[in-house]
Design a protein around this motif. Sequence first.
Motif, short mmCIF file in Angstrom:
data_model
loop_
_atom_site.label_atom_id
_atom_site.label_comp_id
_atom_site.label_asym_id
_atom_site.label_seq_id
_atom_site.Cartn_x
_atom_site.Cartn_y
_atom_site.Cartn_z
N PRO A 103 0.81 -1.23 0.00
CA PRO A 103 0.00 0.00 0.00
C PRO A 103 0.84 1.28 0.00
N TYR A 104 2.13 1.15 0.35
CA TYR A 104 3.05 2.29 0.31
C TYR A 104 4.30 1.87 -0.45
N PHE A 105 4.95 2.85 -1.05
CA PHE A 105 6.22 2.56 -1.72
C PHE A 105 7.20 3.70 -1.46
N ALA A 106 8.47 3.37 -1.53
CA ALA A 106 9.53 4.37 -1.41
C ALA A 106 10.48 4.19 -2.59
N VAL A 107 10.94 5.30 -3.14
CA VAL A 107 11.92 5.28 -4.22
C VAL A 107 13.27 5.70 -3.63
N ILE A 108 14.29 4.90 -3.89
CA ILE A 108 15.61 5.18 -3.34
C ILE A 108 16.67 4.80 -4.38
N ASP A 109 17.73 5.58 -4.45
CA ASP A 109 18.81 5.28 -5.40
C ASP A 109 19.65 4.12 -4.89
N ALA A 110 20.28 3.42 -5.83
CA ALA A 110 21.10 2.26 -5.47
C ALA A 110 22.51 2.65 -5.04
N ASP A 111 22.88 3.91 -5.21
CA ASP A 111 24.28 4.30 -4.98
C ASP A 111 24.62 4.55 -3.51
N LEU A 112 23.62 4.34 -2.62
CA LEU A 112 23.80 4.49 -1.16
C LEU A 112 23.99 5.94 -0.71
N GLN A 113 23.65 6.90 -1.56
CA GLN A 113 23.74 8.30 -1.15
C GLN A 113 22.55 8.71 -0.29
N HIS A 114 21.41 8.04 -0.48
CA HIS A 114 20.24 8.31 0.35
C HIS A 114 20.36 7.55 1.67
N ASP A 115 19.85 8.14 2.72
CA ASP A 115 19.96 7.54 4.05
C ASP A 115 18.73 6.67 4.33
N GLU A 116 18.89 5.37 4.16
CA GLU A 116 17.79 4.41 4.35
C GLU A 116 17.29 4.38 5.79
N ALA A 117 18.06 4.90 6.73
CA ALA A 117 17.67 4.85 8.15
C ALA A 117 16.42 5.68 8.44
#
Length: 383
Positions: A103-117
Amino acid sequence: MSVVQFDTYSKRTPEAWVAPQLAIIVPTFNERDNVALLYEKVTAALSGIPFEFIVVDDNSPDGTAEVVRGMAQQYRNVRAIRRIGRRGLSSAVIEGILASSAPYFAVIDADLQHDEAILPQMLEKAIAGDDVVVGTRYTAEGSVGDGLSKTREAGSKLATRLSSLLTGEALSDPMSGFFLMRRELFDQLAPSLSEEGFKILLDIIVSAHRSHALGGRELRIGEVPYTFRPRHAGESKMSSLVVVQFLGLIVSKLSRGLLPTSFLMFGLIGGFGVIVHMGTLWLAHERAGLDFVWAQILAVVVAMTFNFVVNNELTYANKKLRGWRWLTGLLTFYAVCSIGALANVSVASWIYAFDGQFYVAGLLGVLMSVVFNYSVTKVFTWR
């Protein structure tokens, strides 16, 4: 609605499986050294939250898709979508979201520049009522850290100011590629989104304002600050093509989609083609002493070749022709543009006979040939 707690997928039997609450969408191109580490970090960050990890790979030559398939054999919540003959971040994100079941989604880059925490905090805000939750680098708590050079940081801030022309929002980071939202709302907006370009968040926000999906209320946007990190491995995808496509998206959205980004790029390249034509004509006729007719023929061929090569690299980078297809594409481009030239002359002559204004007739003739060439080559050359 609260966040469902659940253990790691790989440690559960099929009977104990629970539907994912969040889909993590990861568009990739040449990220084989990053995707496995990103999955580990996301798993740690979402401990207790059922999620699916969907990687949409544009047929990376480095074998990214093969790495993800190997991960999928080990973890039941990993899925690989390998796209052949199609490229582009926005279209990859759209395809990944539409393939998800959460029901929810998140878009994140694979290069690890975004903070998944910060993903759990983003999900909590969405569950609390925010339509879109953006991971932002430009608040008091957020930072670009060491993730951007001074030049790219300046460019990012300029793009943010330009984006406000479209969004009208006090949004600190509309250029962010890190965001989370409700799938139900996205499904309503998907038909109006552009598959061209790299900044889908901006497209989503503009489309939401112009649609009836919100029932007349304002779009609720939440923000969660984070520090942008340096790329872990591989090379940045930022290029002049990304910049041109972003500017094209701005103009396209200002025209409410009347002018597609690819058409704007096609027309811009055609404008440079005119300069190439005139330069070749001057060199061949004035400097080399070639007869005007032959100089004009040479200039036409050189300009058409220039237009084909640049359009193949930029406008249709997601359908780039190679090998024999490059040669046959060039020949069809010659044929279509020759017909377009006849259409140009015919329309211009008719308008001139009717109106008597040569510049009006000439301009409309050029516009006619550009529209014709774009429409036909899109079908026959870059099909």
